[in-house]
Scaffold this motif. Sequence first.
Motif, PDB file in Angstrom:
ATOM      1  N   VAL A 340       0.611  -1.566  -0.053  1.00  0.00           N
ATOM      2  CA  VAL A 340      -0.045  -0.394   0.078  1.00  0.00           C
ATOM      3  C   VAL A 340       1.277   1.405  -0.129  1.00  0.00           C
ATOM      4  CG1 VAL A 340      -0.128   0.352   2.376  1.00  0.00           C
ATOM      5  CG2 VAL A 340      -2.396   0.370   1.111  1.00  0.00           C
ATOM      6  N   THR A 341       2.023   1.199   0.327  1.00  0.00           N
ATOM      7  CA  THR A 341       2.908   2.602   0.335  1.00  0.00           C
ATOM      8  C   THR A 341       3.257   3.269  -1.896  1.00  0.00           C
ATOM      9  OG1 THR A 341       4.495   1.473   0.374  1.00  0.00           O
ATOM     10  CG2 THR A 341       3.778   2.269   1.799  1.00  0.00           C
ATOM     11  N   GLY A 342       3.017   2.129  -2.268  1.00  0.00           N
ATOM     12  CA  GLY A 342       2.350   2.227  -3.672  1.00  0.00           C
ATOM     13  C   GLY A 342       3.958   2.748  -3.989  1.00  0.00           C
ATOM     14  N   SER A 343       3.783   3.829  -5.099  1.00  0.00           N
ATOM     15  CA  SER A 343       5.237   4.201  -6.026  1.00  0.00           C
ATOM     16  C   SER A 343       6.097   5.344  -4.676  1.00  0.00           C
ATOM     17  CB  SER A 343       4.475   4.715  -6.742  1.00  0.00           C
ATOM     18  OG  SER A 343       4.192   3.985  -7.887  1.00  0.00           O
ATOM     19  N   TYR A 344       6.261   5.398  -3.463  1.00  0.00           N
ATOM     20  CA  TYR A 344       6.019   6.575  -2.667  1.00  0.00           C
ATOM     21  C   TYR A 344       7.775   6.315  -2.017  1.00  0.00           C
ATOM     22  CZ  TYR A 344       1.995   7.849  -5.172  1.00  0.00           C
ATOM     23  OH  TYR A 344       1.655   8.262  -6.268  1.00  0.00           O
ATOM     24  N   ASP A 345       8.657   7.089  -1.586  1.00  0.00           N
ATOM     25  CA  ASP A 345       9.432   7.015  -0.556  1.00  0.00           C
ATOM     26  C   ASP A 345       9.045   6.829   1.416  1.00  0.00           C
ATOM     27  OD1 ASP A 345      11.192   6.052   0.654  1.00  0.00           O
ATOM     28  OD2 ASP A 345      12.797   7.683  -0.442  1.00  0.00           O
ATOM     29  N   ILE A 346       7.704   6.292   1.330  1.00  0.00           N
ATOM     30  CA  ILE A 346       7.567   6.885   2.721  1.00  0.00           C
ATOM     31  C   ILE A 346       8.089   6.109   3.383  1.00  0.00           C
ATOM     32  CG2 ILE A 346       4.721   6.427   4.120  1.00  0.00           C
ATOM     33  CD1 ILE A 346       3.317   6.631   1.614  1.00  0.00           C
ATOM     34  N   PRO A 347       9.104   6.571   4.507  1.00  0.00           N
ATOM     35  CA  PRO A 347       9.885   6.465   5.601  1.00  0.00           C
ATOM     36  C   PRO A 347       9.107   4.648   6.612  1.00  0.00           C
ATOM     37  CG  PRO A 347       9.644   8.829   5.302  1.00  0.00           C
ATOM     38  CD  PRO A 347       8.541   8.455   4.888  1.00  0.00           C
ATOM     39  N   THR A 348       7.714   4.982   7.051  1.00  0.00           N
ATOM     40  CA  THR A 348       6.983   4.087   7.651  1.00  0.00           C
ATOM     41  C   THR A 348       5.864   4.430   7.420  1.00  0.00           C
ATOM     42  OG1 THR A 348       6.868   3.986  10.073  1.00  0.00           O
ATOM     43  CG2 THR A 348       7.038   5.869   9.704  1.00  0.00           C
ATOM     44  N   ALA A 349       5.321   2.903   7.460  1.00  0.00           N
ATOM     45  CA  ALA A 349       4.019   2.320   7.313  1.00  0.00           C
ATOM     46  C   ALA A 349       3.581   1.263   8.604  1.00  0.00           C
ATOM     47  CB  ALA A 349       3.711   2.296   6.291  1.00  0.00           C
ATOM     48  N   HIS A 350       2.231   1.507   9.132  1.00  0.00           N
ATOM     49  CA  HIS A 350       1.576   0.482   9.717  1.00  0.00           C
ATOM     50  C   HIS A 350      -0.053   0.300   8.917  1.00  0.00           C
ATOM     51  CE1 HIS A 350      -0.107  -0.953  13.978  1.00  0.00           C
ATOM     52  NE2 HIS A 350       1.162  -2.115  13.375  1.00  0.00           N
ATOM     53  N   ILE A 351      -0.575  -1.191   9.398  1.00  0.00           N
ATOM     54  CA  ILE A 351      -1.304  -1.417   8.547  1.00  0.00           C
ATOM     55  C   ILE A 351      -2.165  -1.861   9.605  1.00  0.00           C
ATOM     56  CG2 ILE A 351      -2.331  -2.741   6.377  1.00  0.00           C
ATOM     57  CD1 ILE A 351       0.582  -1.343   5.916  1.00  0.00           C
ATOM     58  N   THR A 352      -3.382  -2.470   9.780  1.00  0.00           N
ATOM     59  CA  THR A 352      -3.697  -3.380  10.238  1.00  0.00           C
ATOM     60  C   THR A 352      -5.403  -3.813   9.929  1.00  0.00           C
ATOM     61  OG1 THR A 352      -5.072  -1.497  11.740  1.00  0.00           O
ATOM     62  CG2 THR A 352      -3.308  -2.759  13.247  1.00  0.00           C
ATOM     63  N   ALA A 353      -5.633  -5.353  10.161  1.00  0.00           N
ATOM     64  CA  ALA A 353      -6.563  -5.218   8.983  1.00  0.00           C
ATOM     65  C   ALA A 353      -7.172  -6.564  10.270  1.00  0.00           C
ATOM     66  CB  ALA A 353      -6.216  -6.548   8.160  1.00  0.00           C
ATOM     67  N   ASP A 354      -8.594  -6.453   9.925  1.00  0.00           N
ATOM     68  CA  ASP A 354      -9.341  -7.712  11.224  1.00  0.00           C
ATOM     69  C   ASP A 354     -10.695  -7.631   9.603  1.00  0.00           C
ATOM     70  OD1 ASP A 354      -8.842  -7.090  13.383  1.00  0.00           O
ATOM     71  OD2 ASP A 354      -9.055  -5.179  13.003  1.00  0.00           O
ATOM     72  N   GLY A 355     -10.964  -9.013   9.963  1.00  0.00           N
ATOM     73  CA  GLY A 355     -11.864 -10.126   8.938  1.00  0.00           C
ATOM     74  C   GLY A 355     -12.875 -10.789   9.921  1.00  0.00           C
ATOM     75  N   TYR A 356     -13.768 -10.390   9.060  1.00  0.00           N
ATOM     76  CA  TYR A 356     -14.822 -10.530   9.354  1.00  0.00           C
ATOM     77  C   TYR A 356     -15.960 -11.322   8.694  1.00  0.00           C
ATOM     78  CZ  TYR A 356     -14.006  -7.590  12.892  1.00  0.00           C
ATOM     79  OH  TYR A 356     -13.544  -6.266  13.714  1.00  0.00           O
ATOM     80  N   TYR A 357     -16.811 -12.887   9.628  1.00  0.00           N
ATOM     81  CA  TYR A 357     -17.434 -13.893   8.762  1.00  0.00           C
ATOM     82  C   TYR A 357     -19.086 -12.676   8.744  1.00  0.00           C
ATOM     83  CZ  TYR A 357     -14.447 -17.684   9.659  1.00  0.00           C
ATOM     84  OH  TYR A 357     -14.125 -18.917  10.042  1.00  0.00           O
ATOM     85  N   THR A 358     -20.160 -12.797   7.525  1.00  0.00           N
ATOM     86  CA  THR A 358     -21.294 -12.130   7.199  1.00  0.00           C
ATOM     87  C   THR A 358     -21.947 -13.533   6.763  1.00  0.00           C
ATOM     88  OG1 THR A 358     -20.197 -11.110   5.777  1.00  0.00           O
ATOM     89  CG2 THR A 358     -19.881  -9.725   7.060  1.00  0.00           C
ATOM     90  N   ASN A 359     -23.186 -12.697   6.777  1.00  0.00           N
ATOM     91  CA  ASN A 359     -24.549 -13.552   6.068  1.00  0.00           C
ATOM     92  C   ASN A 359     -24.354 -13.504   4.090  1.00  0.00           C
ATOM     93  OD1 ASN A 359     -25.345 -13.597   8.449  1.00  0.00           O
ATOM     94  ND2 ASN A 359     -24.881 -16.298   7.446  1.00  0.00           N
ATOM     95  N   LYS A 360     -22.896 -13.334   3.846  1.00  0.00           N
ATOM     96  CA  LYS A 360     -22.461 -13.407   2.538  1.00  0.00           C
ATOM     97  C   LYS A 360     -21.657 -14.682   1.861  1.00  0.00           C
ATOM     98  CE  LYS A 360     -21.866  -8.590   1.966  1.00  0.00           C
ATOM     99  NZ  LYS A 360     -21.322  -7.072   2.362  1.00  0.00           N
ATOM    100  N   ALA A 361     -21.819 -13.720   0.429  1.00  0.00           N
ATOM    101  CA  ALA A 361     -20.933 -15.589  -0.294  1.00  0.00           C
ATOM    102  C   ALA A 361     -19.664 -14.993  -0.466  1.00  0.00           C
ATOM    103  CB  ALA A 361     -21.143 -15.111  -1.524  1.00  0.00           C
ATOM    104  N   PRO A 362     -18.755 -16.437  -0.056  1.00  0.00           N
ATOM    105  CA  PRO A 362     -17.378 -16.586   0.460  1.00  0.00           C
ATOM    106  C   PRO A 362     -16.491 -16.557  -0.968  1.00  0.00           C
ATOM    107  CG  PRO A 362     -18.541 -19.105   0.007  1.00  0.00           C
ATOM    108  CD  PRO A 362     -19.529 -17.934  -0.223  1.00  0.00           C
TER     109      PRO A 362
END
Lengths: 784, 170
Positions: A340-362
Amino acid sequence: MSATMHMHGGIGESIKRKEDARFLRGKGNYIDDLTLPSMLHMAILRSPHAHARIKSVDTSAAGSMPGVIAVVTGELMAQHKLAWMPTLSYDTQAVLATDKVRFQGQEVAAVIAETKYQAEDARDAIVVDYEILPAVTSPEGAKAAGAPLIRDEKEGQKDNHIYHWESGDKAKTQAAFANAAKVVRLHTFYPRCHPAPLETCGCVADVNPATGKATIYMTSQAPHAIRTVFALVTGLPEQNIRVISPDIGGGFGNKVPVYPGYVVATAASLLIGRPVKWIEDRSENLISTGFARDYHMTGDLAVDANGKMTALRVHLDSDNGAFFSDAQPSKFKAGLFHIVTGSYDIPTAHITADGYYTNKAPGGVAYRCSFRVTEASYLIERLVTNAALELGLDQAEFRMNNFVKPEQFPYTSATGWIYDSGDYPKAMNVALEKLGYDELRKDVEARRKKGEVTGIGIASFTEVVGAGHGADFDILGLRMFDSAELRVHPTGKALLRMGTKSQGQGHETTFAQIVAEELGIPASDVAVEEGDTDTAPYGLGTYASRSTPVAGAATAMVSRKLRDKARMIAAHLLEAADEDLEWERGKFYVKGSPDRAKTIQEIAFAAYTNLPEGMEAGLEGVHYYDPPNMTYPFGTYAVVVDVDKGTGQVKVRRMVAVDDCGVRINPMIVEGQIHGGLTEGFGIAFMELITFDSEGNCIGSNFMDYLLPTAWETPKFEIGETVTPSPHHPLGAKGVGESATVGSPAAYVNAVIDALSPYGITNIDMPVTSDKVWAALRSKGVTE
Amino acid sequence: MKVTMRVNGGERTGDVEPRVLLADFLRTNLALTGTHIGCDTTSCGACTVLLDGEPVKSCTLLAVQVDGRDITTVEGLAQGGALSPVQVGFHEEHGLQCGFCTPGMMLVGTALLEQNPDPTEEQIRWAISGNICRCTGYMNIVKAIQHAANVKQAAASAPSPAAVAAGGGE
């Protein structure tokens, strides 16, 4: 002599495609074209409810209808321990529901009958008694107090949370944000969409009752991996499973996973002893098979007083549907999102993600992208444009000032990716020049003064494709290498087989060109085969733009192996020492005596007729290529839009796409891939949406509701290129199948946001439809 | 019910339930699998065939509705082994990738050029707008049909061998 007679079909030549011959005549061999003797047809009964307990399944009426051979229920599958199957993300998924249904469209039962019409008639006669339960249709709903527990059958599962995942440096990023001169936030939802290849999924399962051999013809982008998964799921010995992917009518990620229909058809064929065909209809395809995206993303970009990006922080809430069956390298819960820092010289990054079940197609498949790279690229490119607009900077200049510089490669990103090569300013400059950016910018200002709503959008994406080095990338432990086997026949013609599987990308042409380049056998003399696990070498398949980076490299390497042997044979024929020979494409000659030469065809004949003493006969080999790194294609896309204030309609006036995918093997095919990706990106940006009502009913279950671009809406594209070879790929190629879908949605939407920015509008979630634009303008008091 | 139709120049008959779709009849009864099924709702055009020269979507017609009529499928485009101008155009201009939409696209293009030998880009885009292609982005399909128009016009304006023998052209 015509120009084509000179063409060898090597690298860089836009030779016409070999595979066209059958497709032009209606003689392709797609899954539904296959008919086997005594073949039966299967129809699947699906849940009308998003969440319900199954009280009973009554198949008595269905079972006695004309032509019906069997009705398969979850209970029957459970007796064979096949009611559940593992997913590619270490979860489980119901094959046929036994306890509950967890999304609308979930597989409940199947009818096997003599004809398709009879199977569908009987399917409609199955009676299921459901107790309807409240449905969860978003991560927000999934984490709400008192939310219904979707996966109540999973031991230890107390809520609807699937995973938490992090990447980058939290403390360093926090510190950088504390010192930022400016923080720009973007919250955006990348909605659920669907790859929707024109051919749906399907299979013909043929289990021979005498030998036990299961031959499964299947719309699979990854037939070898599927064979192994089938062996693990069914307990059948792997040598008794043969998966054959016939011609595939488009894949775009939809045809990577294992779907319940494949398993049920195979089990039915095993039980009945006759071949069973299952072909989805379009609604089944859209409501039950691998969807894409459904990511709720919040990004913060820290910028210092000089307009330099200093840190990036992202949080994702991922809606994974009822089963976590993302098709992605198993170690990475959010795919490769940390690009996600892509094409850029970004010195630091932090990414968090949480996944959830829902009543939708997998699903969670990568719709023409490399595992969540599209989401990452969309977020950073939208965020960068928003930051430029908020800071009052030019969005091209702001990008240029923050790009990773050409001299920084190989470049290690804040999240640990090692970019192989790139020249981002160059691609940007080619795009801006092609667009006439400076003039256009003035034109935009002039038009705005006249009351027009118009804007320019830019996206300078970096992809990470070609998974991958096996040490880091695997699917259920299977290292993501790929393979090529090359046999040169005595007459100098060749057969190349690979572990990948074309779905329209033109492998039969492109990979023959690699052999032509490396071994000098004209591309027209090289037959390319893929997709039959009994004949092709093992490979992980075609997705994530990995065929050229991985199997293409394997093809080059195996060609070079054969060339080494050819040198020894040539030396024998020319009565010279190996090291005294020079290679010129298609022949070896004695240094200083170019007329003392042997062509590859002569050498091939000698490999079977006149070998050096003690040498093994034949001219063939196999190579398994495990790449040392991923490849990092990039480019700059620029879009000009005009917005109708009265209707909210957005018209794309221009679309300029400059891609750098390293060395191009067949430029015609590469451009075709880019055209297709830009069109799918256009559809995603403006048209395509699968959504759900509060009861979990899927809206977007056919092509009247799930809108795909036609020739009428689709803009014309202006294509440009730069070439920065990959330093670690034997041909310098990087892969291109998905760049345009990864890069273009942000470019399209950035253009709309740029157009609307004078009114203080900073975000409209995709698809950017007229009604949303109209409402946004009205909310700011803008009228016609 | 008995049905009889001309398909690609030859008379074909079948005995079908009244509900059988023309697409299924062509694919299953006549084994003409070049006609594809992509959506079942008349939206995608993969099943397009020509009915008395007009493009129709065969997933939304019953076989019995075309009794006595004339059908052209993709298998009927090449004549005597030679590709038609539209087929040549699709090959030369890279107008196809996975090939699934291609039969329908080529049949629409064929019908268009019968009615309008020199269509504009806009007219081509409108003509094929009932057909979805997921791979090509349409630009090369437009070029393919333009290519075919040029091939046909060149063939039409070239003096025929008979005219040359008679010492003149048109």
